[in-house]
Motif scaffolding. Structure first.
Motif, PDB file in Angstrom:
ATOM      1  N   VAL A  57     -56.051  32.093 -10.418  1.00 48.86           N
ATOM      2  CA  VAL A  57     -56.104  33.514 -10.658  1.00 48.86           C
ATOM      3  C   VAL A  57     -56.661  33.668 -12.336  1.00 48.86           C
ATOM      4  O   VAL A  57     -56.625  32.550 -13.037  1.00 48.86           O
ATOM      5  CB  VAL A  57     -54.618  34.014 -10.660  1.00 48.86           C
ATOM      6  CG1 VAL A  57     -54.470  34.087  -9.162  1.00 48.86           C
ATOM      7  CG2 VAL A  57     -53.701  33.400 -11.402  1.00 48.86           C
ATOM      8  N   PRO A  58     -57.522  34.658 -12.330  1.00 49.69           N
ATOM      9  CA  PRO A  58     -58.127  34.478 -13.801  1.00 49.69           C
ATOM     10  C   PRO A  58     -56.986  34.588 -14.894  1.00 49.69           C
ATOM     11  O   PRO A  58     -56.161  35.116 -14.770  1.00 49.69           O
ATOM     12  CB  PRO A  58     -58.710  35.892 -13.422  1.00 49.69           C
ATOM     13  CG  PRO A  58     -58.871  36.429 -12.164  1.00 49.69           C
ATOM     14  CD  PRO A  58     -57.802  35.744 -11.711  1.00 49.69           C
ATOM     15  N   ALA A  59     -57.636  34.024 -15.960  1.00 47.79           N
ATOM     16  CA  ALA A  59     -56.723  33.699 -17.171  1.00 47.79           C
ATOM     17  C   ALA A  59     -56.548  35.154 -17.846  1.00 47.79           C
ATOM     18  O   ALA A  59     -55.217  35.352 -18.513  1.00 47.79           O
ATOM     19  CB  ALA A  59     -57.389  32.920 -18.232  1.00 47.79           C
ATOM     20  N   GLY A  60     -57.201  36.153 -17.545  1.00 45.53           N
ATOM     21  CA  GLY A  60     -56.963  37.467 -18.174  1.00 45.53           C
ATOM     22  C   GLY A  60     -56.281  38.412 -17.275  1.00 45.53           C
ATOM     23  O   GLY A  60     -56.142  39.361 -17.808  1.00 45.53           O
ATOM     24  N   MET A  61     -55.717  37.912 -16.318  1.00 51.34           N
ATOM     25  CA  MET A  61     -54.915  38.981 -15.236  1.00 51.34           C
ATOM     26  C   MET A  61     -53.427  39.023 -16.231  1.00 51.34           C
ATOM     27  O   MET A  61     -52.836  38.150 -16.655  1.00 51.34           O
ATOM     28  CB  MET A  61     -54.628  38.075 -14.154  1.00 51.34           C
ATOM     29  CG  MET A  61     -54.333  38.911 -13.192  1.00 51.34           C
ATOM     30  SD  MET A  61     -54.029  38.031 -11.395  1.00 51.34           S
ATOM     31  CE  MET A  61     -53.472  39.458 -10.175  1.00 51.34           C
ATOM     32  N   PRO A  62     -52.993  40.361 -16.128  1.00 48.74           N
ATOM     33  CA  PRO A  62     -51.571  40.590 -16.834  1.00 48.74           C
ATOM     34  C   PRO A  62     -50.699  39.763 -16.262  1.00 48.74           C
ATOM     35  O   PRO A  62     -50.471  39.494 -15.097  1.00 48.74           O
ATOM     36  CB  PRO A  62     -51.505  41.940 -16.192  1.00 48.74           C
ATOM     37  CG  PRO A  62     -52.684  42.571 -16.127  1.00 48.74           C
ATOM     38  CD  PRO A  62     -53.213  41.584 -15.353  1.00 48.74           C
ATOM     39  N   GLY A  63     -49.977  38.907 -17.042  1.00 51.26           N
ATOM     40  CA  GLY A  63     -48.720  38.279 -16.738  1.00 51.26           C
ATOM     41  C   GLY A  63     -49.035  36.576 -16.720  1.00 51.26           C
ATOM     42  O   GLY A  63     -48.237  35.972 -16.282  1.00 51.26           O
ATOM     43  N   CYS A  64     -50.227  36.513 -16.760  1.00 49.18           N
ATOM     44  CA  CYS A  64     -51.003  35.113 -16.368  1.00 49.18           C
ATOM     45  C   CYS A  64     -50.540  33.978 -17.427  1.00 49.18           C
ATOM     46  O   CYS A  64     -50.424  33.072 -17.046  1.00 49.18           O
ATOM     47  CB  CYS A  64     -52.345  34.954 -16.115  1.00 49.18           C
ATOM     48  SG  CYS A  64     -53.370  35.369 -17.600  1.00 49.18           S
ATOM     49  N   ALA A  65     -50.149  34.403 -18.440  1.00 50.81           N
ATOM     50  CA  ALA A  65     -49.683  33.402 -19.523  1.00 50.81           C
ATOM     51  C   ALA A  65     -48.537  32.530 -19.313  1.00 50.81           C
ATOM     52  O   ALA A  65     -48.578  31.473 -19.453  1.00 50.81           O
ATOM     53  CB  ALA A  65     -49.543  34.043 -20.955  1.00 50.81           C
ATOM     54  N   GLY A  66     -47.769  32.880 -18.519  1.00 47.36           N
ATOM     55  CA  GLY A  66     -46.425  32.200 -17.919  1.00 47.36           C
ATOM     56  C   GLY A  66     -46.809  31.561 -16.756  1.00 47.36           C
ATOM     57  O   GLY A  66     -45.612  31.033 -16.052  1.00 47.36           O
ATOM     58  N   GLY A  67     -47.973  31.692 -16.035  1.00 52.69           N
ATOM     59  CA  GLY A  67     -48.080  31.032 -14.643  1.00 52.69           C
ATOM     60  C   GLY A  67     -47.740  32.275 -13.722  1.00 52.69           C
ATOM     61  O   GLY A  67     -47.347  33.171 -13.966  1.00 52.69           O
ATOM     62  N   PHE A  68     -47.641  31.953 -12.365  1.00 47.52           N
ATOM     63  CA  PHE A  68     -47.209  32.604 -11.350  1.00 47.52           C
ATOM     64  C   PHE A  68     -46.398  32.121 -10.302  1.00 47.52           C
ATOM     65  O   PHE A  68     -46.335  30.947 -10.296  1.00 47.52           O
ATOM     66  CB  PHE A  68     -48.529  33.057 -10.558  1.00 47.52           C
ATOM     67  CG  PHE A  68     -49.512  34.248 -11.245  1.00 47.52           C
ATOM     68  CD1 PHE A  68     -49.198  35.254 -11.155  1.00 47.52           C
ATOM     69  CD2 PHE A  68     -50.315  33.603 -12.073  1.00 47.52           C
ATOM     70  CE1 PHE A  68     -50.321  36.287 -11.960  1.00 47.52           C
ATOM     71  CE2 PHE A  68     -51.073  34.485 -12.871  1.00 47.52           C
ATOM     72  CZ  PHE A  68     -51.124  35.849 -12.610  1.00 47.52           C
ATOM     73  N   PRO A  69     -45.695  32.808  -9.477  1.00 45.59           N
ATOM     74  CA  PRO A  69     -44.751  32.049  -8.470  1.00 45.59           C
ATOM     75  C   PRO A  69     -45.354  31.601  -7.539  1.00 45.59           C
ATOM     76  O   PRO A  69     -46.794  32.103  -6.996  1.00 45.59           O
ATOM     77  CB  PRO A  69     -43.751  33.280  -8.267  1.00 45.59           C
ATOM     78  CG  PRO A  69     -44.663  34.557  -8.219  1.00 45.59           C
ATOM     79  CD  PRO A  69     -45.469  34.163  -9.754  1.00 45.59           C
TER      80      PRO A  69
END
Length: 345
Positions: A57-69
């Motif tokens: 997913v894009p690095a600029g997506m909200p919440g992406c700094a900590g990864g995704f489930p």
């Protein structure tokens, strides 16, 4: 771009030119016509490797700094997870191999951005991108990456991989860091209606704590016999997996599990369980000298606490004051339903 391998000119300018960090251990790395990487670790112990994959997913997506489930991550988070897994096994990563499958709708600029993100993370971690594959495929709707980390053990026979009754359970930093960063980013406006901006911003930036390399290196030097990084399923899932792997029981004081206040408040607002929340950045270490290990970690600038003991039964017990409960098999991460509700990929 068309289905199949990316054209050689695209490979050169948007993949190979993004790779700048070099390591002396990599004798032969990424290049046109190079089908494998060659490494040399003369007199420096055992070679270790780890493979991680995810839809990107894009690095600029909200919440992406900590990864995704689940299976969704940024390129940087995927590389960090691979490095963390190697560190938990007692290894120092020297290089990564990256295989990318891009959708037919991809533009070359997207490929270049992904590789630039990968190189920036590798520069931060002092890693070399030693090779991989890049392919356009009609079967994928999102970029899909597989990262293979390669390194060596810090010490020969370090971290034997067992746990014995009576040993201490030590945890670094705080539980739920990764999930807190994600939720704070995805639910920023909702949180700002309840908490001050500085509080929400601090939670959003928990991604800066996700590396466990420092604590793993300290733990190896201090004689830790088993390490496990907490991730999906949270600290409860990680404790279960560690006990299952070692074939032991454990007793943990829930009141001793380290939680940031930001995590408590974000979870309350978003309806998540902090103990089942993505917990990248938190390392579980088994040691015969918990106080000595926590002191060494504190000296290295890593907060740590002893939270329990390994036992000779198969029971995985959680103590909460006078209350006694038994740890269940890991559930799906508590933020997965939240992720599905708010993310359209």
């Amino acid at each position: 771009m068309k289905t199949g391998k990316v054209p050689e000119n695209v490979l050169k300018r948007s993949v190979l030119r993004q790779i700048k960090t070099k390591r002396r251990e990599v004798l032969c790395g990424a290049g046109i016509g190079v089908d494998c990487a060659t490494f040399s670790f003369p007199g420096e112990g055992e070679i270790v490797s780890c493979v991680q994959e995810a839809a990107l997913v894009p690095a600029g997506m909200p919440g992406c700094a900590g990864g995704f489930p689940g299976t969704f991550m940024t390129m940087a988070a995927l590389i960090q997870k691979c490095v963390n897994n190697l560190a938990a096994g007692g290894g120092r990563t020297a290089a990564v191999l990256i295989s990318l499958m891009m959708p037919e709708s991809s533009e070359e600029s997207e490929l270049r951005m992904l590789m630039a993100e990968a190189e920036e993370k590798c520069r931060e971690l002092s890693l070399q991108i030693a090779g991989g594959q890049t392919r356009i495929a009609g079967a994928v709707s999102l970029p899909v990456a597989t990262v293979t980390g390669i390194g060596r053990k810090w010490e020969v026979s370090a971290v034997p991989g067992d746990a014995r009754p009576g040993q201490d359970i030590v945890i670094s930093k705080w539980v739920g860091l990764e999930g807190t960063a994600y939720l704070a980013g995805r639910h920023r406006e909702k949180l700002l209606r309840r908490y001050p901006a500085w509080f929400v911003e601090e939670a959003e930036h928990f991604g800066r704590y996700l590396s466990i390399v420092t604590e793993a290196q300290v733990a190896v030097k201090q004689g830790a016999t088993l390490m496990h990084d907490a991730s999906e399923g949270g600290i409860f899932g990680a404790l279960w997996e560690l006990a299952e792997r070692a074939g032991v029981g454990l007793t943990v004081d829930m009141r001793g599990l380290p939680l940031r206040q930001e995590t408590v408040e974000v979870c309350e607002c978003c309806g998540a369980n902090p103990y089942e929340l993505l917990s990248g950045g938190c390392l579980i270490m088994i040691s015969s000298d918990g106080p000595g290990l926590t002191a060494a970690l504190e000296m290295a600038g890593v907060p740590a606490v002893t939270v329990g003991k390994i036992t000779d039964s198969n029971d995985r017990i959680l103590l909460n004051g006078e209350e006694i409960r038994y740890l269940d098999r890991p559930k799906s991460d508590s933020m997965l339903p939240l992720f599905r509700q708010v993310t359209e990929l």
